[in-house]
Each structure stands twice: as structure tokens, then as C-alpha cells.
Design a protein around this motif. Structure first.
Motif, short mmCIF file in Angstrom:
data_model
loop_
_atom_site.label_atom_id
_atom_site.label_comp_id
_atom_site.label_asym_id
_atom_site.label_seq_id
_atom_site.Cartn_x
_atom_site.Cartn_y
_atom_site.Cartn_z
N ALA A 1 0.83 -1.21 0.00
CA ALA A 1 0.00 0.00 0.00
C ALA A 1 0.86 1.25 0.00
CB ALA A 1 -0.93 -0.01 1.21
N VAL A 2 1.96 1.25 0.75
CA VAL A 2 2.89 2.39 0.74
C VAL A 2 3.45 2.58 -0.66
CG1 VAL A 2 5.15 3.16 1.54
CG2 VAL A 2 3.49 2.34 3.17
N ALA A 3 3.86 1.50 -1.29
CA ALA A 3 4.39 1.58 -2.65
C ALA A 3 3.35 2.12 -3.61
CB ALA A 3 4.88 0.21 -3.10
N ALA A 4 2.11 1.65 -3.49
CA ALA A 4 1.05 2.15 -4.36
C ALA A 4 0.80 3.63 -4.12
CB ALA A 4 -0.23 1.35 -4.11
N GLY A 5 0.84 4.06 -2.87
CA GLY A 5 0.65 5.47 -2.57
C GLY A 5 1.73 6.35 -3.16
N PHE A 6 2.98 5.90 -3.09
CA PHE A 6 4.07 6.67 -3.69
C PHE A 6 3.98 6.68 -5.21
CE2 PHE A 6 6.54 6.04 0.37
CZ PHE A 6 6.47 7.37 0.73
N ILE A 7 3.53 5.59 -5.80
CA ILE A 7 3.35 5.55 -7.25
C ILE A 7 2.25 6.51 -7.67
CG2 ILE A 7 2.55 4.07 -9.14
CD1 ILE A 7 4.10 1.78 -7.77
N VAL A 8 1.17 6.55 -6.91
CA VAL A 8 0.08 7.49 -7.21
C VAL A 8 0.59 8.92 -7.10
CG1 VAL A 8 -2.12 8.38 -6.34
CG2 VAL A 8 -1.78 5.93 -6.59
N TRP A 9 1.36 9.22 -6.07
CA TRP A 9 1.91 10.57 -5.90
C TRP A 9 2.83 10.94 -7.06
CZ3 TRP A 9 6.99 12.25 -5.31
CH2 TRP A 9 7.14 13.60 -4.98
N ALA A 10 3.68 10.02 -7.46
CA ALA A 10 4.64 10.31 -8.53
C ALA A 10 3.96 10.53 -9.87
CB ALA A 10 5.65 9.18 -8.64
N ASN A 11 2.82 9.91 -10.09
CA ASN A 11 2.13 10.03 -11.37
C ASN A 11 1.14 11.19 -11.43
OD1 ASN A 11 3.32 7.91 -12.87
ND2 ASN A 11 2.18 6.46 -11.61
N ASP A 12 0.95 11.88 -10.32
CA ASP A 12 0.02 13.00 -10.31
C ASP A 12 0.74 14.26 -10.77
OD1 ASP A 12 -2.26 14.53 -9.89
OD2 ASP A 12 -1.78 14.89 -7.79
N ARG A 13 0.15 14.99 -11.69
CA ARG A 13 0.80 16.19 -12.20
C ARG A 13 0.74 17.34 -11.21
NH1 ARG A 13 -3.49 19.28 -15.41
NH2 ARG A 13 -5.30 17.98 -15.06
N ARG A 14 -0.15 17.28 -10.23
CA ARG A 14 -0.26 18.32 -9.21
C ARG A 14 0.36 17.89 -7.89
NH1 ARG A 14 -6.15 18.23 -9.80
NH2 ARG A 14 -6.32 18.32 -12.01
N HIS A 15 1.35 17.02 -7.93
CA HIS A 15 1.90 16.49 -6.68
C HIS A 15 2.69 17.52 -5.88
CE1 HIS A 15 5.32 15.48 -9.40
NE2 HIS A 15 6.03 15.88 -8.36
N ALA A 16 2.93 18.67 -6.43
CA ALA A 16 3.62 19.72 -5.66
C ALA A 16 2.66 20.44 -4.71
CB ALA A 16 4.23 20.74 -6.61
N LYS A 17 1.38 20.19 -4.82
CA LYS A 17 0.39 20.85 -3.98
C LYS A 17 0.22 20.19 -2.62
CE LYS A 17 -0.81 23.72 -7.20
NZ LYS A 17 -0.46 25.12 -7.09
N TYR A 18 0.72 18.99 -2.45
CA TYR A 18 0.59 18.28 -1.18
C TYR A 18 1.83 17.40 -1.00
CZ TYR A 18 -1.05 14.91 -4.56
OH TYR A 18 -1.16 14.11 -5.66
N GLY A 19 2.02 16.87 0.17
CA GLY A 19 3.21 16.10 0.47
C GLY A 19 3.20 14.70 -0.11
#
Length: 100
Positions: free
Chosen positions: A11-29
Motif C-alpha cells: 500500500a505504501v508503494a502504491a501510494g508513492f506511485i500514485v503521488w509520482a504520477n500526479d501532475r499536481r503532486h507539488a500541492k501536497y506532500g
């Protein structure tokens, strides 16, 4: 407990993958989607194990796969909601500052 550890790590890995693939990931941690995925996955695992799905023949896969899938889905939902709302709020704040 080994299955919970594997579910949490996946689940941690999936969460980091989701974060990395989001184009607005600079808006949240980076930890936000991973944390949401872990909480959703761990709660799903606990509920499934308490319901007895962990040791039934033919259903042993359920507490392994379903928590990971639901954790990733919860991370995607959190990212979609927070990314949009944070971008909108940042635009409103910037507009208010520029109007002064």
C-alpha cells in the motif's frame, strides 16, 4: 502478521506511485497518498481477518489482494480531491493577493 506487513508495504508503494504520477503532486506532500493507502489497506485487512476470510479455502487471496487494491483506490481518490481543491484554493489566494 506477515500478511499485514506485506499489505502495508504494498500500500505504501502504491501510494508513492500514485503521488509520482500526479501532475499536481507539488500541492501536497509525498506521504499523504501513501498514508491514506496504508490506513485504507490496514483497516480493510483487519476487517477481513476479523470476518474470518483469511483462513477459508479458496478465499485466502482476499485479505492479500483486496486491501492493496482498496488502498490504491483510496490514494487515487485523495489525490484527485486534494489536488483539485488545493489548486483552486491557491488560485483564489493568489488572485486575492494580486487584487490588493
Amino acid at each position: 502478521m506477515l500478511s499485514l506487513t506485506i499489505v502495508v508495504l504494498a500500500a505504501v508503494a502504491a501510494g508513492f506511485i500514485v503521488w509520482a504520477n500526479d501532475r499536481r503532486h507539488a500541492k501536497y506532500g509525498a506521504a499523504l497518498p501513501a498514508g491514506v493507502a496504508v490506513v485504507a489497506g490496514a483497516l480493510t485487512w483487519i476487517i477481513l481477518m476479523a470476518a474470518g476470510f483469511g483462513y477459508r479455502p479458496g478465499l485466502t487471496w482476499l485479505p492479500w489482494v483486496l486491501p492493496i487494491v482498496l488502498g490504491a483506490a483510496a490514494a487515487v481518490a485523495a489525490v484527485l480531491y486534494l489536488g483539485r481543491s488545493r489548486a483552486r484554493q491557491d488560485t483564489q489566494r493568489l488572485t486575492a493577493i494580486l487584487r490588493r
